[in-house]
Structure formats: structure tokens, C-alpha cells
Design a protein around this motif. Structure first.
Motif, mmCIF file in Angstrom:
data_model
loop_
_atom_site.group_PDB
_atom_site.id
_atom_site.type_symbol
_atom_site.label_atom_id
_atom_site.label_comp_id
_atom_site.label_asym_id
_atom_site.label_seq_id
_atom_site.Cartn_x
_atom_site.Cartn_y
_atom_site.Cartn_z
ATOM 1 N N PHE A 145 -2.612 7.586 8.228
ATOM 2 C CA PHE A 145 -1.807 6.421 8.589
ATOM 3 C C PHE A 145 -0.355 6.902 8.774
ATOM 4 C CE2 PHE A 145 0.724 2.784 6.847
ATOM 5 C CZ PHE A 145 0.469 1.892 7.859
ATOM 6 N N LEU A 189 1.246 -8.786 1.179
ATOM 7 C CA LEU A 189 1.276 -7.340 1.022
ATOM 8 C C LEU A 189 0.946 -7.009 -0.427
ATOM 9 C CD1 LEU A 189 4.628 -6.423 2.791
ATOM 10 C CD2 LEU A 189 2.365 -5.784 3.595
ATOM 11 N N GLY A 249 0.825 -1.205 0.000
ATOM 12 C CA GLY A 249 0.000 0.000 0.000
ATOM 13 C C GLY A 249 0.858 1.254 0.000
ATOM 14 N N MET A 250 1.967 1.244 0.749
ATOM 15 C CA MET A 250 2.820 2.426 0.792
ATOM 16 C C MET A 250 3.456 2.710 -0.555
ATOM 17 S SD MET A 250 2.119 3.890 3.444
ATOM 18 C CE MET A 250 2.996 5.304 2.785
ATOM 19 N N CYS A 264 1.942 7.242 5.718
ATOM 20 C CA CYS A 264 1.467 8.266 4.770
ATOM 21 C C CYS A 264 1.896 9.636 5.287
ATOM 22 C CB CYS A 264 -0.055 8.218 4.627
ATOM 23 S SG CYS A 264 -0.675 6.684 3.923
ATOM 24 N N THR A 269 -3.242 -5.158 1.179
ATOM 25 C CA THR A 269 -2.869 -5.979 2.331
ATOM 26 C C THR A 269 -4.021 -6.119 3.316
ATOM 27 O OG1 THR A 269 -0.763 -4.776 2.127
ATOM 28 C CG2 THR A 269 -1.032 -6.191 4.063
ATOM 29 N N PHE A 300 -9.752 2.280 4.615
ATOM 30 C CA PHE A 300 -10.694 1.971 5.692
ATOM 31 C C PHE A 300 -12.093 1.718 5.154
ATOM 32 C CE2 PHE A 300 -9.185 2.811 10.221
ATOM 33 C CZ PHE A 300 -7.910 2.364 9.919
ATOM 34 N N GLU A 348 -7.424 10.729 3.552
ATOM 35 C CA GLU A 348 -7.825 9.405 4.013
ATOM 36 C C GLU A 348 -9.159 9.604 4.719
ATOM 37 O OE1 GLU A 348 -4.271 7.714 5.951
ATOM 38 O OE2 GLU A 348 -5.660 6.968 7.433
ATOM 39 N N VAL A 400 0.803 4.540 -2.420
ATOM 40 C CA VAL A 400 0.658 5.923 -1.949
ATOM 41 C C VAL A 400 1.796 6.782 -2.489
ATOM 42 C CG1 VAL A 400 0.815 7.391 0.112
ATOM 43 C CG2 VAL A 400 -0.659 5.360 0.136
HETATM 44 C C1 PLP Z 1 -1.947 -0.054 5.976
HETATM 45 C C2 PLP Z 1 -2.227 1.232 5.346
HETATM 46 C C3 PLP Z 1 -1.389 1.750 4.347
HETATM 47 C C4 PLP Z 1 -0.116 1.069 3.935
HETATM 48 O O1 PLP Z 1 -0.300 -0.184 3.364
HETATM 49 P P1 PLP Z 1 0.821 -1.354 3.373
HETATM 50 O O2 PLP Z 1 0.227 -2.402 2.502
HETATM 51 O O3 PLP Z 1 1.012 -1.762 4.789
HETATM 52 O O4 PLP Z 1 2.065 -0.752 2.790
HETATM 53 C C5 PLP Z 1 -1.741 2.961 3.786
HETATM 54 N N1 PLP Z 1 -2.845 3.634 4.172
HETATM 55 C C6 PLP Z 1 -3.682 3.157 5.122
HETATM 56 C C7 PLP Z 1 -4.892 3.946 5.503
HETATM 57 C C8 PLP Z 1 -3.403 1.948 5.741
HETATM 58 O O5 PLP Z 1 -4.223 1.484 6.699
#
Ligand code: PLP
Length: 429
Positions: A147, A253, A122-123, A150, A243, A222, A190, A126
Motif C-alpha cells: 500500500f 477510520l 490503519g497507518m 506503507c 477502516t 486484503f 502484505e 502500521v
Molecule cells: C488502507 C490500507 C492501509 C492504511 O489504512 P488507513 O486506515 O487508511 O490508515 C494500510 N495497509 C493496507 C493494505 C491498506 O489497504
């Protein structure tokens, strides 16, 4: 920088046009065939099961795992044409891979996006969504309740590259208006936020952002693709940590960025291709399997979360309960306008500060202590000492993260068992 074109597809434009696919180097290889009917006519549940499937000549039922780094060429001329992009085909799994492409197509169908690209986490999604379109001298406005990682990207990494970041209270439209009174290249937000479950008015902020010339990126983790549709409110780009709910079973992941074909092909694809945060085909396969049960899992997890939020509201050791689906949530009406339900996360403040929270967590017998979320197992975390430790007490307080704050990600267990575990652990507070 703004992406003015609607990122939504219409009619049967559910996959890259042959020309766009060719340009992006992602056209299916010979021998792979797509679905027989038009996926755009399917309901979301059907899209999550059949969307994006590319079947090989073996006609497998489940999606094939193309666990390969590269692809071979029959002749040197074919390799030359592949690199010149004159002959669309898979070239190298850093650029594209059939299993990863299936996940990307399925997610684009589900979200209603023209196109998408998957990433290793996820990172990575982002960071890529921002870095692929920003340069030194640009300005980003973001909600401050984010997060932890972020927040780090926006407040620590981007400024090092000469990008100005302005953080605002995402709940305060006046603060957004003021920050967006100057030309701005990107807006990041977010909603609901992690872990404070603060809601941003998506429509109002998208309108303000577009007047300032900004591309709006929504981290929709979320809310999940099923509970909130940021594109409907004007978002230009949607990102996920796959993830979380998309895998939903604690295995892999992954991340994904969705948007207009122009954004994906012209900005994101070159950035990803040359910097390389590629999703593994194995993980793409796990995420495809996760999508097949996402709707069922979410229905159950949201129903249990709503029940637990009510249960916790009646406990005397609990000072406040935050759940967007509860009438007591300060932004309940806005949340219910934008979201189909309150989601799978409940955040609550316990009496007794850190000591009370730690005694509670240590007394849990069924619910696990873990910083992940969206899992089939119920997981709980103490944000002040884990995911949001780096922020320090002042910034934490601004985000509503107190020493007694606990975040609970509600899983698939029987609600009665979860309530019994919470009740016995509350006695330790
Ligand atoms: C977990 C999360 C991320 C990052 O995702 P990863 O897969 O852990 O890199 C980004 N934004 C939010 C809101 C998250 O909960």
C-alpha cells in the motif's frame, strides 16, 4: 527484538491476565462485567457479536459508547495509585477506554491473539508496530508490493531515523533468503498486496525471518481476519486498517495491532501511550458494530468478487484479470493454501492504457470512483494516478501497476447490477 512466544491464546486465556491488565492499566472499571461464558469456546461468528462486551450496571444490550477523555478519582490517593499502576482502572482515554477496550478484546478473540491495541487509523497501526520496536542501526526487510503509505513509512520515514530498509519482491523466496541472510530486526509484508494481489508465502518467509532474528509483521487488510490467519504460519504481529472490511460501511477510520502479550505490553503499549494515536470511542463503537456483520458481508462480497473476476476474464477489452481465487492467478495454489477464498478485490488491466482506464471509470454509473476498499458499496480506483502515484513509473512497473490497471473493491450490491454496469462501461474503453 524477535517475539518468540506464540501470540496465540490457548484455553480460556482470552483476555489479559489480571496482572497483565493491571500492568497495562486496562482492567475493567468497577461496575463493568464481562460475558457469562468463556469466549474461547465460541465460534468466530459468535465472538464477533459477543466478544469483549463489558456491560455497565445499566445492563445495556448494545455496547456503551464511553465518549469521555478522562475518568475521575474519589480521592487524591486514588489518583496517585492509578498513576503508580498499583490500582488498575481507566485513567485517560489516550491510554485506554472501555469502548475501545471492547473492540480490542473482540479483535484479539477473533484473530486468536493474546492481546491487541487499537489505533486511530490503519497507518497509525502500521507505523506503531514498527516504530515501537526499532531503533537506529536496525534493519527491516519488507516485500516491495505495498500500500502506498506503507511503502512511504518503510522507504522514506524509517531510514531518516537510521533504520535500514531492504525491499524485496515478495513472491521470490530466493530474494527473501538473500535479504534475510543477515541479522534483521523486523520483516514487514502484505499478502495479498494492494493493488497487485501478489501473494507472499507466509510460512516460508516467517521461517526465514525467524532464523534472522526478525519479528514478522503482516498487514492482513486484503485477506481480513476471516480469510487468512497469519499467526498460523508463524507471524508475530498482525496489523489491520479497520477502516476497510471491519467497518465496511465507509464510516470510520481505525486500526489495530495484534500480538503476544509481551509484545503488546512491553513494546507497543508504552509507545502508543506516549505518542497518542488513540482510537476515538465513537469509532471503536462503529467498528464493533462492523464486526457483528463482517462474516455475512464477506461471504457475499467474496462470492460476488469471484463471479465478477470470471466475468471480466471473458471480456475482450480486458487484458488480464488478477484474482487470487482464479486458476489463472500466477500464485493461485499458494493463495488457496493460505486463504479461505479469493477475497473481495479484483484487479484488472484494460486495453488503451490510462485513456482506456479513465474512459471506463468515467462511464461507470453504479460503481463509484473512490480509493477506499472493503466497503458495502462497490468502489473502483486507478492506482497509477491515485494511491500509487508517488511511486513513479519505474517502481509502479515493478509492482505490476500499469497505466491501464484498475482495482475494484466488490460491495454488497446484486452481482447482476454490477456486471451490467461493468459491461456498459467496458464499451467506452
Ligand atoms: C488502507 C490500507 C492501509 C492504511 O489504512 P488507513 O486506515 O487508511 O490508515 C494500510 N495497509 C493496507 C493494505 C491498506 O489497504
Amino acid at each position: 527484538m524477535a517475539q518468540r512466544r506464540s501470540p496465540r491464546f490457548s484455553g480460556s486465556k482470552t483476555r489479559p491476565s489480571p496482572a497483565a491488565a493491571k500492568a497495562a492499566g486496562i482492567a475493567p472499571a468497577p461496575g463493568l462485567t464481562g460475558p457469562g461464558t468463556d469466549p474461547a469456546s465460541w465460534h468466530p461468528d459468535t465472538r464477533m457479536i459477543h466478544g469483549g462486551v463489558l456491560r455497565s450496571d445499566f445492563k445495556e444490550t448494545a455496547e456503551a459508547i464511553y465518549m469521555t477523555s478522562g475518568f475521575v478519582y474519589s480521592t487524591a490517593e486514588e489518583a496517585e495509585a492509578a498513576f503508580a499502576n498499583t490500582k488498575p482502572r481507566f485513567v485517560y482515554s489516550r491510554f485506554s477506554n472501555p469502548t475501545v477496550q471492547m473492540f480490542e478484546s473482540r479483535m484479539a478473540l477473533l484473530e486468536g491473539a493474546e492481546d491487541s491495541r487499537a489505533t486511530a487509523s490503519g497507518m497509525a497501526a502500521v507505523f506503531a508496530s514498527l516504530a515501537c520496536q526499532l531503533k537506529a542501526g536496525d534493519r527491516v526487510v519488507s516485500s516491495d508490493a505495498l500500500f502506498g503509505s506503507c511503502q512511504y513509512v518503510l522507504a522514506e520515514i524509517l531510514p531518516k531515523y537510521g533504520i535500514e530498509t531492504v525491499l524485496v519482491d515478495g513472491r521470490d523466496l530466493g530474494a527473501w533468503r538473500k535479504a534475510l541472510s543477515k541479522p534483521t530486526q523486523a520483516v514487514f509484508l502484505e499478502s495479498p498486496s494492494n493493488p497487485g494481489l501478489r501473494i507472499v508465502d507466509l510460512k516460508a518467509v516467517c521461517d526465514l525471518a525467524h532464523k534472522a532474528g526478525a519479528c514478522v509483521i503482516v498487514d492482513n487488510v486484503f485477506a481480513t481476519p476471516l480469510l487468512q490467519k497469519p499467526f498460523d504460519y508463524g507471524a508475530d504481529v498482525v496489523v489491520y486498517s479497520a477502516t476497510k472490511h471491519i467497518d465496511g460501511q465507509g464510516r470510520a477510520l481505525g486500526g489495530i495491532v495484534l500480538g503476544s502479550r509481551a509484545f503488546i505490553n512491553d513494546k507497543l503499549q508504552p509507545f502508543l501511550r506516549h505518542t497518542g494515536p488513540s482510537l476515538s470511542p465513537m469509532n471503536a463503537w462503529l467498528l464493533l458494530k462492523g464486526l457483528e456483520t463482517l462474516d455475512l458481508r464477506l461471504q457475499r462480497q467474496c462470492a460476488t468478487a469471484a463471479r465478477i473476476a470470471e466475468f471480466l476474464s471473458g471480456q475482450k477489452k480486458v487484458e488480464t484479470v488478477l484474482y487470487p481465487g482464479l486458476k489463472s492467478h500466477p500464485q493461485h495454489a499458494l493463495a488457496m493454501r493460505q486463504m479461505k477464498s479469493g477475497g473481495t478485490l479484483v484487479t484488472f488491466d484494460l486495453k488503451g492504457g490510462k485513456g482506456g482506464a479513465f474512459r471506463f471509470l468515467n462511464a461507470l454509473k453504479l460503481i463509484l470512483i473512490s480509493n477506499n476498499l472493503g466497503d458495502s458499496k462497490s468502489l473502483t480506483t486507478h492506482p497509477a494516478t491515485t494511491t500509487h502515484q508517488r511511486l513513479g513509473p519505474e517502481l509502479r512497473k515493478q509492482q505490476g501497476i500499469l497505466d491501464g490497471t484498475v482495482r475494484l473493491s466488490v460491495g454488497l450490491e446484486a452481482a447482476e447490477d454490477l456486471e451490467a454496469d461493468l459491461a456498459q462501461a467496458l464499451k467506452a474503453v
